[in-house]
Scaffold this active site. Structure first.
Site, short mmCIF file in Angstrom:
data_model
loop_
_atom_site.label_atom_id
_atom_site.label_comp_id
_atom_site.label_asym_id
_atom_site.label_seq_id
_atom_site.Cartn_x
_atom_site.Cartn_y
_atom_site.Cartn_z
N CYS A 119 24.84 12.48 -22.72
CA CYS A 119 25.71 12.50 -21.55
C CYS A 119 26.21 11.12 -21.14
O CYS A 119 27.14 11.00 -20.36
CB CYS A 119 25.01 13.18 -20.38
SG CYS A 119 24.45 14.86 -20.76
N HIS A 252 28.71 11.17 -14.29
CA HIS A 252 28.51 12.30 -15.19
C HIS A 252 28.35 13.56 -14.36
O HIS A 252 27.58 13.60 -13.40
CB HIS A 252 27.28 12.05 -16.05
CG HIS A 252 26.79 13.25 -16.79
ND1 HIS A 252 27.62 14.05 -17.54
CD2 HIS A 252 25.54 13.79 -16.87
CE1 HIS A 252 26.92 15.03 -18.05
NE2 HIS A 252 25.65 14.90 -17.67
N ASN A 282 28.33 21.16 -16.92
CA ASN A 282 27.95 19.89 -17.55
C ASN A 282 28.49 19.89 -18.97
O ASN A 282 28.00 20.61 -19.83
CB ASN A 282 26.42 19.77 -17.54
CG ASN A 282 25.92 18.48 -18.15
OD1 ASN A 282 26.64 17.78 -18.86
ND2 ASN A 282 24.66 18.17 -17.92
#
Length: 325
Positions: A119, A252, A282
């Site tokens: 990520c 993020h 996500n």
């Protein structure tokens, strides 16, 4: 004179299939897993995510995002002399998805490679591209985050399978006589490997271990908020800036609680926080460039705004980039 690097165009792409919480909950119920729209929203802020069709790979999503970024920058594919793709879900073991993307763009010759920092991947990739431009190795780079995380989800684990989605975001980063990337700060600590990982690999034509995502959510949450604040402050110090100089925070897009917690620690009003997790879920390395592109195209983020990007992911990796758009 060592040039600066500056983002001249942004782009993104989401697979057409949008999966709402209700749809996902209904599918999980068929597997004997109980969840609900409200349960997911309360814990994550996610309302929906996008899943790619089985024949679509990370490079396919990256290609569409790259086209939009090139159009935004007023560039042709032939102008690109560096491609970096941040991904944890590449098309193949090798070659890199960047090499596959290069061919799909119809160009050849320039260096291409993938970055695997999960990520944090886009922050890592942007920092590397900035460094290569400053050394004169490249002048016009494509930096992309692209993921098909739906391929590695365990749909018997409601604590993880509801979180993730697929997508791609891209920027064109060019040499400039005006500062664009102001500072960056990257870190990793391998002792935390076990709290977020896909602990499987291919050997002799078989998968050894599990090829599905494993996450200790509470451990990730505690670590994420702390290291994101540290990386943001270190980046500001390198740039000679303070929290008051930040126009927009684009973290993020993992979990709305982590994102809001980071903004509060930086004493930023939530109005300065760019949020897309509710619609995208996500998307790992794709989440920051997806959110950046949406913020630019909506008119929120404008030319010369100061933007803080920050990511945290498996590895454990984390980092931040401060830029003037």
């Amino acid at each position: 004179m060592i040039p600066f690097s500056r983002i001249t165009g942004t782009g993104s792409f989401l697979p057409p299939r949008r999966v709402t919480n209700d749809e996902l909950a209904a599918d999980l119920a068929l597997r004997g897993i109980e969840t609900s729209d409200q349960w997911i929203i309360d814990r994550t802020g996610i309302h929906a995510r996008h899943f790619a069709e089985p024949h679509i790979g990370a490079s396919d999503l990256a290609l569409e995002a790259a086209k939009h970024a090139l159009e935004s920058a007023g560039r042709k594919a032939s102008d690109i002399d560096l491609i970096i793709v941040a991904t944890s879900t590449p098309d193949m073991v090798f070659p890199s998805s960047a090499a596959i993307l290069q061919h799909k763009l119809g160009i050849a010759g320039c260096p291409v490679f993938d970055v695997q920092a999960v990520c944090s991947g886009f922050v890592y990739a942007l920092t590397v591209a900035d460094a290569l431009i400053k050394t004169g190795t490249a002048r016009c780079a494509l930096v992309i985050g692209a993921e098909v995380f739906s391929r590695i989800l365990d749909f018997t684990d409601r604590t993880t399978c509801v979180l993730f989605g697929d997508g791609a975001g891209a920027v064109v980063l060019e040499a400039s006589d005006q500062p664009g990337i102001l500072a960056s700060d990257l870190h990793a600590d391998g002792k935390h490997v076990g709290i977020l990982c896909v602990p499987g690999h291919v050997s002799g034509g078989k998968v050894l271990g599990t090829p599905l995502l494993h996450m200790d959510g509470q451990a990730v949450f505690k670590l994420a908020v702390r290291v994101l604040e540290d990386a943001a402050r270190a980046t500001l110090a390198k740039a000679g800036k303070t929290e008051a100089d930040i126009d927009w925070l684009i973290p993020h897009q993992a979990n709305i609680r982590i994102m809001e917690g980071t903004a509060k620690k930086l004493k930023l009003p939530l109005e300065k926080l760019i949020v897309t997790v509710h619609e995208h879920g996500n998307t790992s390395a794709a989440s920051i460039p997806l959110a950046l592109d949406e913020a630019v195209r909506s008119g929120k983020v404008k030319k010369n705004d100061t933007v803080m990007l920050e990511g945290v992911g498996g590895g454990f990796t984390w980092g931040a980039v401060l830029l003037s758009l």
